[in-house]
Motif scaffolding. Sequence first.
Motif, PDB file in Angstrom:
ATOM      1  N   GLY A   1      41.960  45.884  46.308  1.00 39.98           N
ATOM      2  CA  GLY A   1      41.116  45.046  45.481  1.00 39.98           C
ATOM      3  C   GLY A   1      41.846  44.326  44.366  1.00 39.98           C
ATOM      4  N   VAL A   2      43.091  43.998  44.583  1.00 39.70           N
ATOM      5  CA  VAL A   2      43.886  43.295  43.568  1.00 39.70           C
ATOM      6  C   VAL A   2      43.505  41.818  43.555  1.00 39.70           C
ATOM      7  CG1 VAL A   2      46.230  42.628  42.889  1.00 39.70           C
ATOM      8  CG2 VAL A   2      45.792  44.927  43.783  1.00 39.70           C
ATOM      9  N   SER A   3      43.404  41.240  42.380  1.00 40.04           N
ATOM     10  CA  SER A   3      43.035  39.831  42.257  1.00 40.04           C
ATOM     11  C   SER A   3      44.097  38.927  42.865  1.00 40.04           C
ATOM     12  CB  SER A   3      42.841  39.463  40.782  1.00 40.04           C
ATOM     13  OG  SER A   3      42.671  38.058  40.633  1.00 40.04           O
ATOM     14  N   ILE A   4      43.645  37.936  43.639  1.00 39.40           N
ATOM     15  CA  ILE A   4      44.592  37.006  44.270  1.00 39.40           C
ATOM     16  C   ILE A   4      45.189  36.051  43.247  1.00 39.40           C
ATOM     17  CG2 ILE A   4      43.496  37.121  46.526  1.00 39.40           C
ATOM     18  CD1 ILE A   4      42.095  34.477  45.898  1.00 39.40           C
ATOM     19  N   ASN A   5      44.716  36.109  42.013  1.00 36.69           N
ATOM     20  CA  ASN A   5      45.272  35.259  40.951  1.00 36.69           C
ATOM     21  C   ASN A   5      46.405  35.950  40.195  1.00 36.69           C
ATOM     22  OD1 ASN A   5      43.510  33.015  41.341  1.00 36.69           O
ATOM     23  ND2 ASN A   5      41.862  34.234  40.396  1.00 36.69           N
ATOM     24  N   ASN A   6      46.654  37.224  40.517  1.00 35.86           N
ATOM     25  CA  ASN A   6      47.770  37.932  39.897  1.00 35.86           C
ATOM     26  C   ASN A   6      49.094  37.368  40.426  1.00 35.86           C
ATOM     27  OD1 ASN A   6      45.849  39.499  38.711  1.00 35.86           O
ATOM     28  ND2 ASN A   6      46.599  41.451  39.500  1.00 35.86           N
ATOM     29  N   PRO A   7      50.184  37.515  39.641  1.00 33.62           N
ATOM     30  CA  PRO A   7      51.490  37.043  40.134  1.00 33.62           C
ATOM     31  C   PRO A   7      51.961  37.884  41.317  1.00 33.62           C
ATOM     32  CG  PRO A   7      51.744  38.220  38.064  1.00 33.62           C
ATOM     33  CD  PRO A   7      50.266  38.053  38.269  1.00 33.62           C
ATOM     34  N   ILE A   8      52.651  37.246  42.224  1.00 30.18           N
ATOM     35  CA  ILE A   8      53.151  37.938  43.417  1.00 30.18           C
ATOM     36  C   ILE A   8      54.094  39.084  43.054  1.00 30.18           C
ATOM     37  CG2 ILE A   8      55.171  36.459  43.777  1.00 30.18           C
ATOM     38  CD1 ILE A   8      52.826  37.854  46.512  1.00 30.18           C
ATOM     39  N   SER A   9      54.733  39.003  41.875  1.00 29.68           N
ATOM     40  CA  SER A   9      55.664  40.054  41.439  1.00 29.68           C
ATOM     41  C   SER A   9      54.964  41.397  41.259  1.00 29.68           C
ATOM     42  CB  SER A   9      56.356  39.649  40.134  1.00 29.68           C
ATOM     43  OG  SER A   9      55.396  39.360  39.130  1.00 29.68           O
ATOM     44  N   ASP A  10      53.607  41.396  41.114  1.00 28.17           N
ATOM     45  CA  ASP A  10      52.870  42.652  40.949  1.00 28.17           C
ATOM     46  C   ASP A  10      52.840  43.478  42.233  1.00 28.17           C
ATOM     47  OD1 ASP A  10      52.375  41.912  38.374  1.00 28.17           O
ATOM     48  OD2 ASP A  10      50.217  41.556  38.620  1.00 28.17           O
ATOM     49  N   VAL A  11      52.937  42.820  43.382  1.00 29.30           N
ATOM     50  CA  VAL A  11      52.751  43.545  44.652  1.00 29.30           C
ATOM     51  C   VAL A  11      53.954  43.433  45.597  1.00 29.30           C
ATOM     52  CG1 VAL A  11      50.235  43.397  44.588  1.00 29.30           C
ATOM     53  CG2 VAL A  11      51.561  41.525  45.632  1.00 29.30           C
TER      54      VAL A  11
END
Length: 621
Positions: A216-226
């Motif tokens: 459920g991670v927001s798709i607006n987060n930076p790609i570096s988070d995942v």
Amino acid sequence: MIQSLLPNILEFIHNIDPFDKLPPELQMKIAGSVSISYLSRGEKIDFYPGDPKRYLYIIRTGVMEQRKPNGVLRAKLGPQDLFGFTFLDDHADGEESYSAIATESTLLYLIPHEALQKLLEEHPEYAEHFASQAQIRIQNALNVVWSDNDKGLFVKKVSEISTTFPAVVTSDMTIQEVAHEMRNVVRTSTAVIKNKGRIVGVITDRDLTKRVIAEGVSINNPISDVMTKSPLTVGPNDLVLTAASLMMQNNIRSLPVVSGHKVHGLITPFDMVQKNRVQAIFLIDTMKRTKTIEKLTELTSERQAIFEALVEGKVRSEIIGQVMAMIYDAYNRRILQIAEEKFGPAPCKYSWIVAGSHARNEIHISSDQDNALIIEDSATEEDLEYFKEMADFVCQSLAKCGFTLCSGNFMASNPKWMQKLSVWKKYYQGWITTPDHNTLLNASVFLETRSIYGEASFCDTLHQHLHKLISQNKNFLSILINDATSVSPPLGIFNNLVLEKGGENSNTLNIKKYAITLVVDLARIYGISVGCTSTNTEERFRFAHKKKVLSEDALKNIIGTYRFICQLRFTHQFEALRNGDEPNSNIDPQSFGSFERTHLKDAFRIISNLQDAARLKFSGA
């Protein structure tokens, strides 16, 4: 020449290398040009640059010794041996004068330089067989016996089969932006992530499913988070089998192909398995899924079959060594995993390291075990008991799988080689600062190490400690060279010198002791002298050449020689397996034909010359 002798001369040279490579009409021309000379014991022929009377000599009967101007033996020659190659070339340089002395009554066939030169000018396709430089003759032998045609995946590089290209994005892009780039722009399952031009991560469509949608991670987060940070990559010039091993051992489905931080492409299992089926990949994958030691032992015949296929397929020796080392690594890792399942998780950090030829990735079918354990300094006595039990289990299990126990007991099951990192540092301190014969033996095994499981940083720390000690103790190199050159190559092998005496290997040549080990020792010395961090024999010589302590000719000579003698051992082991015998490094010289005899003599002389050069260069280091 008396014409009545022509049939006798023709019959004699017909089966001698390199004349057997010539068509019958050229053999006849050579035989027709031959003159005959008889030498009594003690008579000699002097060779020096610029001599107007030059011949290629063939020994019909008798024995000759080639000696350098200082009296040192250059080679000992018998019937069917040739000499005088060096001075056939008008432009040859760098070769010192020498004398050929008859040690018993000797009959020689002499082929005039002019006649041979004219023939080769008319038929240049045969010129390399008669080259003045030994390395050209040896390389020609390798090309004849070990070509790269139709060897498939074993000799392919990653760049040859990678067919897809990943998306290349930046770390500040959102997850949605990266997914759009992957799906709609590049149409790929993988993205390589950069930050300020440097590769910092990788993400796959499967990662997005597990780490974004499922969590459920927001798709607006930076790609570096995942993203997967510090990703595994492979170089465009790496062997495809290296990429396959990385994927299977780390359970990943794609590898970016990069050099520096430039992305060249992507390699996937589809590239390797569907397009280039090869048994070694499936064997490693099978090992990964094998649950018991008993099931692992059942795969031994497959390992042997792969070795036989590599040798019979005429794959280059260095690649055979790499493939067999990759398989050995896979066995070793799986057994360690089974050990952890059996005895429970390790009580503290450790590194399982391999040494010697295994560390150099120069494995053959009868390689034994050289391994050790580096354990975290915080380990308790109870922890050490765990590792002792585990090491015994691993070494015995490897033996059951066909990797024999080390006769010198250089194994992790020996408490001496199952130590904390601080103890290993003290070992190296003693070996380098106060070396003697026994410590040099230990050092020669553990100067090359490689971590294959556990905390790799322990092995890296030990490497740094070793290189620092060597740089601070210059005398170690001169001691090492004196020890390494105490054994000479068998310059008189075909006159029954340096053969094993007594036992089941009586009257055989130990090709490991009298050739392969000598080259490995020289590579170690040249590598250490220039601070080379690689443990591989060929890479050490190349690095020494790059640092200008080894000439280009010397580099070509010794690498060609090393490949040739390794391939002789592989062929010997292959034939032993086919005959149901135990493969080893002891070869009966009587099994050698003219081809092997000729090129072995070139090889032994090259090793001897490099030993002499190393003594001059490093004995006073």
